[in-house]
Design a protein around this motif. Structure first.
Motif, PDB file in Angstrom:
ATOM      1  N   LEU A 240      24.718   2.562  21.532  1.00 49.66           N
ATOM      2  CA  LEU A 240      25.995   1.886  21.434  1.00 49.66           C
ATOM      3  C   LEU A 240      27.229   2.622  20.957  1.00 49.66           C
ATOM      4  N   VAL A 241      28.334   2.578  21.979  1.00 49.26           N
ATOM      5  CA  VAL A 241      29.543   3.568  21.690  1.00 49.26           C
ATOM      6  C   VAL A 241      30.635   2.496  21.382  1.00 49.26           C
ATOM      7  N   ALA A 242      30.983   2.368  20.162  1.00 45.88           N
ATOM      8  CA  ALA A 242      32.120   1.822  19.998  1.00 45.88           C
ATOM      9  C   ALA A 242      32.999   2.115  18.801  1.00 45.88           C
ATOM     10  N   PRO A 243      34.366   1.914  18.815  1.00 52.17           N
ATOM     11  CA  PRO A 243      35.134   2.751  17.766  1.00 52.17           C
ATOM     12  C   PRO A 243      35.183   1.790  16.387  1.00 52.17           C
ATOM     13  N   ASN A 244      34.926   0.353  16.221  1.00 51.61           N
ATOM     14  CA  ASN A 244      34.774  -0.187  15.309  1.00 51.61           C
ATOM     15  C   ASN A 244      33.403  -0.651  15.003  1.00 51.61           C
ATOM     16  N   ASP A 245      33.025  -0.760  13.607  1.00 51.66           N
ATOM     17  CA  ASP A 245      31.721  -1.261  13.161  1.00 51.66           C
ATOM     18  C   ASP A 245      31.753  -2.770  12.910  1.00 51.66           C
ATOM     19  N   TYR A 246      32.367  -3.396  13.951  1.00 49.28           N
ATOM     20  CA  TYR A 246      32.278  -4.936  14.158  1.00 49.28           C
ATOM     21  C   TYR A 246      32.649  -5.457  15.592  1.00 49.28           C
ATOM     22  N   MET A 247      32.019  -6.448  15.804  1.00 48.34           N
ATOM     23  CA  MET A 247      32.563  -7.308  17.184  1.00 48.34           C
ATOM     24  C   MET A 247      33.561  -8.334  16.805  1.00 48.34           C
ATOM     25  N   LEU A 248      34.747  -8.168  17.321  1.00 52.88           N
ATOM     26  CA  LEU A 248      35.728  -9.148  17.082  1.00 52.88           C
ATOM     27  C   LEU A 248      35.641 -10.547  17.917  1.00 52.88           C
ATOM     28  N   TYR A 249      35.497 -11.526  16.929  1.00 45.69           N
ATOM     29  CA  TYR A 249      35.719 -12.728  17.943  1.00 45.69           C
ATOM     30  C   TYR A 249      37.112 -13.054  18.254  1.00 45.69           C
ATOM     31  N   LEU A 250      37.534 -12.849  19.483  1.00 43.44           N
ATOM     32  CA  LEU A 250      38.798 -12.610  19.941  1.00 43.44           C
ATOM     33  C   LEU A 250      39.276 -14.056  19.953  1.00 43.44           C
ATOM     34  N   PRO A 251      38.634 -15.110  20.228  1.00 44.57           N
ATOM     35  CA  PRO A 251      39.326 -16.758  20.440  1.00 44.57           C
ATOM     36  C   PRO A 251      40.108 -17.219  19.234  1.00 44.57           C
ATOM     37  N   LEU A 252      39.416 -16.657  18.132  1.00 42.70           N
ATOM     38  CA  LEU A 252      40.085 -17.075  16.620  1.00 42.70           C
ATOM     39  C   LEU A 252      41.034 -16.109  16.052  1.00 42.70           C
ATOM     40  N   LEU A 253      41.537 -15.061  17.008  1.00 42.27           N
ATOM     41  CA  LEU A 253      42.619 -14.262  16.384  1.00 42.27           C
ATOM     42  C   LEU A 253      43.990 -14.958  16.199  1.00 42.27           C
ATOM     43  N   PRO A 254      44.562 -15.817  16.993  1.00 42.02           N
ATOM     44  CA  PRO A 254      45.668 -16.492  16.491  1.00 42.02           C
ATOM     45  C   PRO A 254      45.474 -17.217  15.065  1.00 42.02           C
ATOM     46  N   GLN A 255      44.373 -17.685  14.699  1.00 43.31           N
ATOM     47  CA  GLN A 255      44.149 -18.160  13.199  1.00 43.31           C
ATOM     48  C   GLN A 255      44.105 -17.102  12.281  1.00 43.31           C
ATOM     49  N   VAL A 256      43.973 -15.799  12.589  1.00 41.65           N
ATOM     50  CA  VAL A 256      44.085 -14.847  11.563  1.00 41.65           C
ATOM     51  C   VAL A 256      45.622 -14.535  11.500  1.00 41.65           C
ATOM     52  N   ALA A 257      46.246 -14.550  12.546  1.00 41.51           N
ATOM     53  CA  ALA A 257      47.681 -14.286  12.453  1.00 41.51           C
ATOM     54  C   ALA A 257      48.458 -15.283  11.741  1.00 41.51           C
ATOM     55  N   SER A 258      47.843 -16.502  11.724  1.00 40.33           N
ATOM     56  CA  SER A 258      48.561 -17.639  11.211  1.00 40.33           C
ATOM     57  C   SER A 258      48.117 -17.685   9.698  1.00 40.33           C
TER      58      SER A 258
ATOM     59  N   ARG B 184      24.221   3.530  16.865  1.00 38.36           N
ATOM     60  CA  ARG B 184      25.539   3.303  17.177  1.00 38.36           C
ATOM     61  C   ARG B 184      26.312   4.766  16.957  1.00 38.36           C
ATOM     62  N   LEU B 185      27.145   4.806  17.899  1.00 35.88           N
ATOM     63  CA  LEU B 185      28.085   6.106  17.713  1.00 35.88           C
ATOM     64  C   LEU B 185      29.451   5.739  17.556  1.00 35.88           C
ATOM     65  N   PRO B 186      30.044   5.893  16.449  1.00 32.84           N
ATOM     66  CA  PRO B 186      31.322   5.559  16.419  1.00 32.84           C
ATOM     67  C   PRO B 186      32.390   6.298  17.051  1.00 32.84           C
ATOM     68  N   GLY B 187      33.023   5.612  18.088  1.00 35.64           N
ATOM     69  CA  GLY B 187      33.955   6.481  18.815  1.00 35.64           C
ATOM     70  C   GLY B 187      34.247   5.681  20.125  1.00 35.64           C
TER      71      GLY B 187
ATOM     72  N   SER C 195      36.165  10.824  14.200  1.00 29.33           N
ATOM     73  CA  SER C 195      36.561  11.927  13.281  1.00 29.33           C
ATOM     74  C   SER C 195      37.758  12.824  14.306  1.00 29.33           C
ATOM     75  N   GLY C 196      37.880  12.452  15.416  1.00 27.04           N
ATOM     76  CA  GLY C 196      38.566  13.328  16.413  1.00 27.04           C
ATOM     77  C   GLY C 196      37.701  14.168  17.527  1.00 27.04           C
ATOM     78  N   GLU C 197      36.543  14.478  16.856  1.00 25.58           N
ATOM     79  CA  GLU C 197      35.643  15.318  17.732  1.00 25.58           C
ATOM     80  C   GLU C 197      35.385  14.553  19.227  1.00 25.58           C
TER      81      GLU C 197
ATOM     82  N   SER D 175      44.937   7.540  25.152  1.00 23.25           N
ATOM     83  CA  SER D 175      43.923   8.350  24.851  1.00 23.25           C
ATOM     84  C   SER D 175      42.717   8.499  25.914  1.00 23.25           C
ATOM     85  N   TYR D 176      42.986   7.862  26.990  1.00 24.72           N
ATOM     86  CA  TYR D 176      41.910   8.285  27.967  1.00 24.72           C
ATOM     87  C   TYR D 176      41.926   9.359  28.972  1.00 24.72           C
ATOM     88  N   LEU D 177      41.099   9.991  29.476  1.00 30.57           N
ATOM     89  CA  LEU D 177      41.050  10.767  30.160  1.00 30.57           C
ATOM     90  C   LEU D 177      41.374  10.442  31.908  1.00 30.57           C
ATOM     91  N   SER D 178      42.079  11.330  32.460  1.00 28.52           N
ATOM     92  CA  SER D 178      42.316  10.947  33.989  1.00 28.52           C
ATOM     93  C   SER D 178      41.016  11.504  34.886  1.00 28.52           C
TER      94      SER D 178
END
Length: 451
Positions: A39-57, A78-81, A99-101, A439-442
């Motif tokens: 599993l390749v993902a930059p963060n070590d969590y899954m974000l439950y996006l529907p509740l994001l407005p409640q975080v902002a508020s 898990r590969l962090p990237g 790490s940028g590698e 940051s993506y490659l063409s």
């Protein structure tokens, strides 16, 4: 048998649920080392996006809407990237680690679920001045920004500056924009008690959308009820109106209105991750075209799902219909994707994805909500009960559900402290910066790397 590597790109609803299903189905093979799931993902969590407005508020904390991958993923590596490119011909992903590698990651089977990014338009000043609401950092930054505008307005002696800092514009009358405007309007209303020099009438929210109706997915009746509710709370709603120009201190609308403001929140839709747009494959409405079995035509063993994929909607009579980019579809596609990955390994026929949408729920803050579950039309407390019940059901882990409920209870009885965190105050706040779209490659860079 030679070990097979399955690479899953992204840990959103689609990616995480795919990995969990693969772990369950392939438990024996993974235990013997015959199959490796990465599993390749930059963060070590899954974000439950529907509740994001409640975080902002400030209704719930940032931690409450995250599902920790170390708890949710048991056997997969898990590969962090971030996968910034895919060479479909050589069956290899290009991964930029946190790490940028930059490393190459070969695969035997590939599941593409990188999600989506905020859709922007060629509007003067939009890229430099708009704030997004697509990830946790953006929600935290937006909350800090809104509270800082009230603080600065309260401290200012310039009437024009104070008025501009107390005006807030949200563009996008869909689910995300409507909830963001509704939740943050309640935040500023409650925060005014901390700022005695500000008149309540000074703080004004405007919701702008080019469409003729608010949240058309809800149907005409519920959409009009939501619109009426927000207007009664003082939110100005301008439909069939676009944005012509954005500067640091004003927004010009297509009807000629000029709004002095220091805050523009851009939620006018999403578009596929730049990753899939650089694959050199057919796109449908900006999403990679796949079959109903989620497999990429011409590339056996490559599957795409979620927001990045144009998946035929077999429940519709329209043969051109594709599934909407919702969390509901993404999490259910994951089961089909995982099962088809296993079927491809075992030489079995692939199955097709089909799911009837269960409806939409919209939390407008406090006891106010509208919902359209299973063709029922609800508003007020019944809608709020259904809305919050749905979110609890959709959250993957019991501890995450418990944390969200605890936050709701604490906010109900304890209110908000209106504290700015401040840790993002020195960061450039553009959508591109927060979402890393540059940051993506063409396709050319990927081919050059392969040669």
């Amino acid at each position: 048998m030679q070990s097979q590597r399955i690479v899953v790109v992204g840990a959103g609803f689609a990616g995480l649920e795919t990995v969990k299903r693969l772990e369950k189905v392939l438990r024996a093979e993974m235990g013997r080392g015959e199959v490796e799931v990465v599993l390749v993902a930059p963060n070590d969590y899954m974000l439950y996006l529907p509740l994001l407005p409640q975080v902002a508020s400030g209704v719930i904390t940032a931690q409450a809407v995250t599902v920790p991958l170390p708890r949710a993923v048991k056997r997969a590596h898990r590969l962090p990237g971030t996968v910034v490119g895919v060479d479909l011909a050589s069956k290899s992903c290009v991964v930029r680690k946190i790490s940028g590698e930059v490393v190459d990651l070969p695969y035997d089977r590939l599941v593409l679920a990188p999600g989506s990014v905020t859709r922007q338009f060629d509007i003067p000043g939009l890229e430099e001045n708009a704030l997004g609401m697509k990830n946790l950092a953006q929600a935290a930054y937006l909350r800090d920004h809104v509270l800082s505008q009230l603080e600065l307005a309260n401290a200012s002696t310039d009437d024009e500056e104070r008025a501009a800092r107390c005006r807030f514009v949200v563009v996008g009358g869909g689910y995300a924009g409507t909830e963001t405007a509704a939740q943050l309007q309640l935040l500023t209303e409650a925060a005014l008690k901390r700022f005695p020099r500000l008149d309540p009438g000074m703080v004004r929210w405007t919701l702008v959308d080019i469409a003729p109706r608010l949240m058309p997915e809800l149907g005409k009746k519920l959409g009009e009820q939501a619109l009426d509710l927000l207007r009664r709370r003082g939110v100005e709603i301008k439909l069939e109106t676009g944005v012509e120009e954005v500067t640091p201190d004003r927004v010009t609308l297509s009807d000629g209105t000029v709004i002095p403001c220091r805050t523009l929140v851009w939620t006018a839709g999403v578009t596929s991750s730049p990753l899939v747009k650089n694959l050199d494959v057919d796109l449908n409405r900006g999403r990679v075209q796949v079959g109903a079995d989620l497999e990429l035509p011409g590339y056996p063993g490559v599957f795409a799902l979620g927001d990045c994929a144009a998946v035929p909607d077999l429940t519709q009579d329209d043969k051109e219909a594709i599934c909407p980019p919702t969390a509901q579809h993404a999490s259910r596609m994951a089961r089909t994707a995982a099962d088809n990955v296993v079927a491809s390994l075992q030489g079995r026929a692939l199955t097709q994805y089909s799911h009837h949408d269960l409806g939409l729920v919209v939390d407008l803050g406090g006891s106010q909500a509208v919902a359209h579950p299973l063709n029922l039309k609800l508003k007020g407390m019944p809608a709020q009960a259904v809305t919050r019940g749905y979110h609890l059901f959709a959250l993957p882990l019991m501890r995450t559900r418990a944390r969200v409920v605890a936050n709701w209870i604490l906010h109900l009885f304890g209110g908000d402290d209106f504290i700015r965190i401040g840790f993002l105050s020195d960061r450039k706040a553009t959508v591109d910066e927060f979402e890393g779209t540059q940051s993506y490659l063409s396709a050319e860079e990927i081919r050059a790397r392969a040669s």
